[in-house]
Design a protein around this motif. Structure first.
Motif, PDB file in Angstrom:
ATOM      1  N   UNK A 414      -8.211  -1.224   0.409  1.00 22.80           N
ATOM      2  CA  UNK A 414      -7.542  -0.933  -0.866  1.00 22.80           C
ATOM      3  C   UNK A 414      -6.373   0.017  -0.663  1.00 22.80           C
ATOM      4  N   UNK A 415      -6.571   1.051   0.145  1.00 26.13           N
ATOM      5  CA  UNK A 415      -5.506   2.028   0.364  1.00 26.13           C
ATOM      6  C   UNK A 415      -4.333   1.406   1.123  1.00 26.13           C
ATOM      7  N   UNK A 416      -4.635   0.634   2.165  1.00 24.80           N
ATOM      8  CA  UNK A 416      -3.564  -0.011   2.937  1.00 24.80           C
ATOM      9  C   UNK A 416      -2.786  -0.983   2.054  1.00 24.80           C
ATOM     10  N   UNK A 417      -3.503  -1.739   1.217  1.00 29.40           N
ATOM     11  CA  UNK A 417      -2.825  -2.683   0.338  1.00 29.40           C
ATOM     12  C   UNK A 417      -1.933  -2.000  -0.670  1.00 29.40           C
ATOM     13  N   UNK A 418      -2.428  -0.923  -1.261  1.00 33.06           N
ATOM     14  CA  UNK A 418      -1.630  -0.179  -2.243  1.00 33.06           C
ATOM     15  C   UNK A 418      -0.354   0.376  -1.601  1.00 33.06           C
ATOM     16  N   UNK A 419      -0.490   0.992  -0.434  1.00 37.84           N
ATOM     17  CA  UNK A 419       0.680   1.566   0.236  1.00 37.84           C
ATOM     18  C   UNK A 419       1.677   0.477   0.626  1.00 37.84           C
ATOM     19  N   UNK A 420       1.183  -0.684   1.005  1.00 37.02           N
ATOM     20  CA  UNK A 420       2.072  -1.787   1.379  1.00 37.02           C
ATOM     21  C   UNK A 420       2.870  -2.274   0.174  1.00 37.02           C
ATOM     22  N   UNK A 421       2.199  -2.397  -0.983  1.00 36.28           N
ATOM     23  CA  UNK A 421       2.907  -2.801  -2.198  1.00 36.28           C
ATOM     24  C   UNK A 421       3.921  -1.745  -2.604  1.00 36.28           C
ATOM     25  N   UNK A 422       3.551  -0.473  -2.496  1.00 37.68           N
ATOM     26  CA  UNK A 422       4.477   0.608  -2.824  1.00 37.68           C
ATOM     27  C   UNK A 422       5.735   0.529  -1.966  1.00 37.68           C
ATOM     28  N   UNK A 423       5.551   0.369  -0.670  1.00 35.07           N
ATOM     29  CA  UNK A 423       6.697   0.336   0.236  1.00 35.07           C
ATOM     30  C   UNK A 423       7.559  -0.893  -0.012  1.00 35.07           C
TER      31      UNK A 423
END
Length: 433
Positions: A414-423
């Motif tokens: 979940x954290x990796x996915x969120x950061x990827x969408x943010x970037x």
């Protein structure tokens, strides 16, 4: 300081569909109250379900299982949002920020608490049950993430085929249940997590374009269809999951639940006129604006509050009456009142994480990275809803789409996915970050 609810309400454009905002708040409020009422904790620190204790009450789920209304409203909002911000990465980032920021804070706080409790050996009894159950409502956020992810392609299908796009998704739900119940095909039922909920979501697109012109017909067809399926088919009466049931209408969703969604959507559309007049009142609209600003935070923490009430009662030696007994019903107003106060306190602490962030400039790039990111995020959130925080130190796992997943792995996804969408959503068209 942020903008107050009064200022936001005063600045509302005349073109805004305020009834949709009312439906969003009302549907989440009904879900919260339903969860509070259904929780039946006993003296031996077990958590049961009131609907299992009093099966006759399962009929009320035909009115109060309102999650389809929330997903319907989501479809309406996503259609408008995507048309105003059509770049995929920018659209995903804008929709996910107010959803995943408070969710990840909730996960971090409960994850840290679970680790401390398990290191101290204090994770038995009701505490262990709480650690297992507190993340269960996250399934809703995982499904909602999937709806956001599929909005662009499904909106294009809607714009081309209208009701035909909905019919394809509904037909998929029919086919899945036929294969499941008539042919006994294993695992096919899980496809209805997509077909049923995306069909309900598609109804929101139809509303956004003024294509739901006969809500009475929609409500009647849905109600008759659900009643026939329950009376004649293998579908249970309850529109929420029940412990120990061989078949659930919710997990995975069934055709009966889709019919239930049609009935509810038709019903709320029939109430559109009086609802719009109600929310046009200044005081009501200010309350709706204020509630929308904290809705996700309240949803995330409402079970924590209710389980905290029961924990305090047990800790202070308050007798827990037999669920559904007269004494139990007499305690309901007190339990609800204290849960409201505790939820308000938790909202006061964590509401700032739901505040709208500054919008980033739109970008035409980053689509593939954003698609990967939201996929990881929804898998992580769904995985965590299944594993809970119990057994962190023992490697407890649950099966997510045939793959075992642990709570730490789910949080990482979940954290990796969120950061990827943010970037991806911040990247400018020229390639910078």
């Amino acid at each position: 300081m942020g903008i107050s609810a009064r200022e936001l309400a005063a600045a509302t454009p005349a073109t805004r569909d305020r009834y949709v905002d009312l439906l969003r708040v009302a549907s989440l409020a009904v879900v919260v109250l339903g969860h509070w009422l259904m929780a039946a904790v006993t003296e031996d620190e077990q958590i049961g379900n009131l609907l299992a204790v009093v099966p006759e009450l399962q009929l009320v789920t035909w009115v109060f299982q309102v999650m389809p209304v929330f997903f319907f409203v989501g479809g309406f909002s996503h259609a408008l949002a995507h048309r105003s911000r059509p770049a995929y990465a920018s659209f995903l980032r804008a929709r996910l920020q107010r959803l995943l920021r408070p969710t990840m804070v909730f996960v971090a706080v409960w994850g840290a608490a679970a680790l401390v409790l398990q290191l101290a050996g204090a994770d038995g009894g009701l505490t262990g049950v709480v650690l297992r159950l507190v993340t269960q409502p996250l399934w809703f956020i995982g499904i909602y993430l999937a709806m956001v992810a599929f909005t662009p392609p499904l909106l294009r299908l809607h714009e081309r085929w209208g009701w035909g796009a909905f019919a394809v998704l509904a037909g998929g739900a029919v086919a899945v249940d036929v294969l499941r119940f008539a042919a006994g095909v294993p695992f096919v039922e899980f496809l209805n997590f997509a077909f049923v909920w995306l069909a309900v979501h598609q109804l929101g697109f139809l509303r956004a374009d003024g294509m739901i012109r006969r809500p009475a017909l929609l409500a009647g067809a849905g109600l008759v269809g659900a009643a026939a399926l329950v009376a004649l088919g293998p579908y249970p009466l309850s529109m929420v999951g029940m412990p120990g049931e061989k078949v659930s209408n919710m997990a995975p969703p069934t055709l009966a639940l889709l019919c239930h969604g049609l009935w509810l959507v038709g019903a709320v559309e029939l109430l559109r006129g009086p609802g719009a007049r109600l929310v046009a009142r200044a005081g009501v609209w200010r309350a709706v604006v204020a509630a929308n600003g904290i809705a996700m935070t309240a949803f995330l923490w409402h079970l924590t509050a209710m389980l905290g009430v029961y924990g305090a009662m047990l800790g202070f030696g308050v007798t827990l009456p037999e669920p559904a007994s007269g004494a139990w019903w007499a305690q309901v107003p007190l339990r609800m009142g204290v849960a409201v106060v505790l939820t308000a306190g938790l909202v006061a602490v964590f509401r700032r994480f739901e505040a709208p962030p500054r919008p980033a400039p739109p970008t035409a790039s980053g689509g593939p990275a954003a698609a990967l990111g939201i996929t990881l995020a929804l898998l992580g959130v769904l995985g965590l809803s299944m594993t809970g925080f119990a057994g962190l130190l023992t490697g407890h796992s649950a099966t997510l789409i045939a793959v075992p997943v642990t709570a730490p792995a789910a949080v990482g996804l979940a954290l990796a996915g969120w950061l990827l969408v943010e970037r991806a959503g911040r990247r400018r068209a020229g390639g910078g970050s």
